[in-house]
Scaffold this motif. Structure first.
Motif, short mmCIF file in Angstrom:
data_model
loop_
_atom_site.label_atom_id
_atom_site.label_comp_id
_atom_site.label_asym_id
_atom_site.label_seq_id
_atom_site.Cartn_x
_atom_site.Cartn_y
_atom_site.Cartn_z
N SER A 119 -10.51 1.00 -0.98
CA SER A 119 -9.52 0.10 -0.25
C SER A 119 -8.49 0.00 -1.15
CB SER A 119 -10.40 -1.29 0.06
OG SER A 119 -10.38 -1.65 -0.44
N TYR A 120 -8.38 -0.39 -2.21
CA TYR A 120 -6.97 -0.47 -3.08
C TYR A 120 -6.63 1.05 -3.14
CZ TYR A 120 -8.75 -5.49 -3.34
OH TYR A 120 -9.38 -6.55 -3.99
N LEU A 121 -7.25 1.93 -3.53
CA LEU A 121 -6.86 3.34 -4.19
C LEU A 121 -5.65 3.82 -2.93
CD1 LEU A 121 -6.02 5.23 -6.37
CD2 LEU A 121 -8.42 7.07 -5.17
N LYS A 122 -6.24 3.68 -1.87
CA LYS A 122 -5.50 4.81 -1.02
C LYS A 122 -4.04 3.79 -0.36
CE LYS A 122 -9.16 6.47 1.96
NZ LYS A 122 -10.05 6.52 3.11
N PRO A 123 -3.83 2.12 0.03
CA PRO A 123 -2.84 1.34 0.06
C PRO A 123 -1.80 1.85 -1.59
CG PRO A 123 -4.32 -0.11 -0.27
CD PRO A 123 -4.99 1.82 0.21
N GLY A 124 -2.82 1.74 -2.88
CA GLY A 124 -1.84 1.81 -3.83
C GLY A 124 -0.78 2.92 -3.80
N ILE A 125 -1.66 4.38 -3.23
CA ILE A 125 -0.68 5.52 -3.35
C ILE A 125 0.06 5.80 -2.25
CG2 ILE A 125 -1.46 8.18 -3.24
CD1 ILE A 125 -4.34 8.10 -4.24
N ALA A 126 -0.40 5.15 -0.86
CA ALA A 126 1.09 5.26 0.10
C ALA A 126 1.89 4.37 -0.61
CB ALA A 126 0.53 4.47 1.34
N THR A 127 1.85 2.74 -0.89
CA THR A 127 3.21 2.63 -1.39
C THR A 127 3.71 3.34 -2.59
OG1 THR A 127 1.61 0.37 -0.63
CG2 THR A 127 3.81 0.11 -2.19
N GLY A 128 2.90 3.14 -3.32
CA GLY A 128 3.28 4.53 -4.70
C GLY A 128 4.50 5.39 -4.49
#
Length: 207
Positions: free
Chosen positions: A15-24
């Motif tokens: 749940s932190y990895l997915k938005p982290g990748i998208a925002t990154g």
């Protein structure tokens, strides 16, 4: 014996990895195009893109995930084993993965939510919210009865709604859980409100 609750919840990393990748990815693309053209080389633009991507990934994973899902949860779990909750542990209440107590006392299913009111000027206030569920032999009268019963009692201000009663104990920082449970059960018994499980309540009444 209560099952040990893991500090890090299963599946929360994603749940932190997915938005982290998208925002990154967004910041990476912006960094790339912001450094394209002019005196900047393609290599510099690609490097800027990678820096933007990994910076945001670090924010979400390195700071967000470990702060919220490890350090803060670890502190909250430690507090849930404090002396004030001895009664709950002695009566085999378990700790839910979302960090609240749940258990059965005198046939009634109770949830106990440890909460904190954040104050910028004063000391934070720690308190608990207690809730339990019930059914009625006269469902056609339940709405009227719940409105009449919602009032101030010696254990706290009780709110009855949708076959659930919840309240913050008067001694909210160091509640007498036995007194609170016995008190609300006495009220429910006098009104012929019968105990039901959380699963039954969710199936029959949850909105």
């Amino acid at each position: 014996m209560n099952k040990k609750v893991p500090v890090i919840r299963k599946g929360e990393f994603k749940s932190y990895l997915k938005p982290g990748i998208a925002t990154g990815a967004i910041f990476g693309v912006l960094g790339f195009f912001a450094n394209m053209g002019g005196s900047s080389s393609l290599k510099s633009a690609i490097l800027a893109g990678f820096v933007g991507f990994f910076f945001m990934l670090f924010i979400f994973i390195g700071i967000g995930f470990f702060s919220e899902e490890y350090f803060k949860r670890k502190q909250r779990l430690k507090k849930m084993h404090a002396k004030k909750y001895t009664f709950l542990h002695e009566n085999n209440f378990s700790i839910h993965p979302d960090l609240y107590f749940e258990g059965i006392y005198r046939d009634y299913f109770f949830n106990v939510f440890p909460l904190t009111k954040i104050s910028r000027k004063k000391k934070n206030i720690n308190y608990v919210l207690i809730e339990t569920f019930y059914s009625s032999n006269n469902p056609e009268e339940i709405i009227t009865k719940e409105k009449q019963l919602s009032s101030s009692y010696f254990i706290g201000d009780l709110v009855f709604d949708n076959h659930c009663v919840e309240f913050i104990p008067r001694e909210y920082e160091f509640p007498d859980f036995k007194e609170c449970f016995d008190g609300v059960i006495r009220i429910l018994s006098e009104e012929n409100f019968n105990p039901i499980s959380k699963e039954e309540w969710e199936k029959l009444y949850k909105k």
